[in-house]
Write an enzyme that holds these catalytic residues in place. Structure first.
Site, short mmCIF file in Angstrom:
data_model
loop_
_atom_site.label_atom_id
_atom_site.label_comp_id
_atom_site.label_asym_id
_atom_site.label_seq_id
_atom_site.Cartn_x
_atom_site.Cartn_y
_atom_site.Cartn_z
N GLU A 112 0.85 -1.19 0.00
CA GLU A 112 0.00 0.00 0.00
C GLU A 112 0.88 1.24 0.00
O GLU A 112 1.92 1.29 0.66
CB GLU A 112 -0.94 0.04 1.20
CG GLU A 112 -0.27 0.24 2.53
CD GLU A 112 -1.22 0.56 3.66
OE1 GLU A 112 -1.38 1.75 3.97
OE2 GLU A 112 -1.77 -0.38 4.25
N LYS B 225 -8.36 -3.94 9.91
CA LYS B 225 -6.99 -3.58 10.26
C LYS B 225 -6.97 -3.25 11.76
O LYS B 225 -7.52 -2.24 12.18
CB LYS B 225 -6.55 -2.37 9.43
CG LYS B 225 -5.25 -1.71 9.88
CD LYS B 225 -4.99 -0.49 9.02
CE LYS B 225 -3.88 0.38 9.58
NZ LYS B 225 -3.59 1.53 8.70
#
Length: 206
Positions: free
Chosen positions: A40, A128
């Protein structure tokens, strides 16, 4: 790309943050060459959309490239336009609903049981757990009792040693920034980054 399947298979998400777009791109490409399948690019980075576009062009349409620290509707749209295949948030944010409208999977940040419920009901593909270091692997184990079917990805303070502890307690993958990247995304040693990538890949595969 199926985000959940890729997380479960490869178990490592690399997080790139940088004030230097060229160095960020070099770090992304080095990680990819080293065998890291999920990367990411944080939207706290300078010209994150530009880094994403250049990385997507280099890595191809199917590579596991996403955008991180995506909080707003506008950032979600910018990430999608730049070629992000998924979004990552540090918290429950307007970007979660926008990801659904855009058809993008999202790894939504949550810490408490209430936030985990909100992430699940809000359409998160996975949660997350952030900042994971606040409770450590034992906190993840406690969360999995009431949420046995929630896919958790601990992020924040995860190093090669603690990664194994999170995976052993039921995480499907771990997300790692500075302990993996070091100074590489700021123009540092890419050879050292290759070595750290090998160490993390070995740790999550053990």
């Amino acid at each position: 790309m199926n985000l959940l399947d890729t997380l479960r298979t490869h178990r490592l998400l690399a997080i790139v943050r940088s004030d230097d777009p060229d160095a960020a791109l070099a770090a992304v490409l080095t990680l990819a060459e080293s065998g890291v399948k999920l990367i990411e690019v944080s939207f706290t980075s300078t010209d994150a959309p530009g880094v994403l576009r250049r990385a997507r062009a280099a890595l191809g349409a199917d590579y596991g490239l996403g955008a991180g620290t995506v909080l707003t509707v506008d950032e979600a749209r910018q990430a999608a336009a730049a070629g992000a295949g998924y979004l990552v948030t540090p918290a429950l944010a307007p970007s979660l609903a926008e990801a659904g409208r855009l058809g993008l999977p999202v790894l939504a940040g949550a810490l408490t049981p209430t936030e985990v419920v909100q992430a699940n009901t809000g359409g998160a593909t996975a949660v997350k757990l952030f900042p994971a270091s606040l409770g450590g692997p034992d906190y993840l184990r406690a969360l999995r009792d009431p949420f046995p079917r929630t896919p958790f990805v601990p992020v924040g303070g995860v190093d090669a040693e603690s990664a194994r502890g999170y995976l052993d307690r039921g995480a499907i993958a771990v997300g790692v920034g500075t302990p993996l990247l070091g100074d590489a995304a700021r123009g540092g040693d890419l050879s050292a980054l290759r070595g750290r990538a090998a160490d993390f890949l070995a740790a999550v595969a053990a």
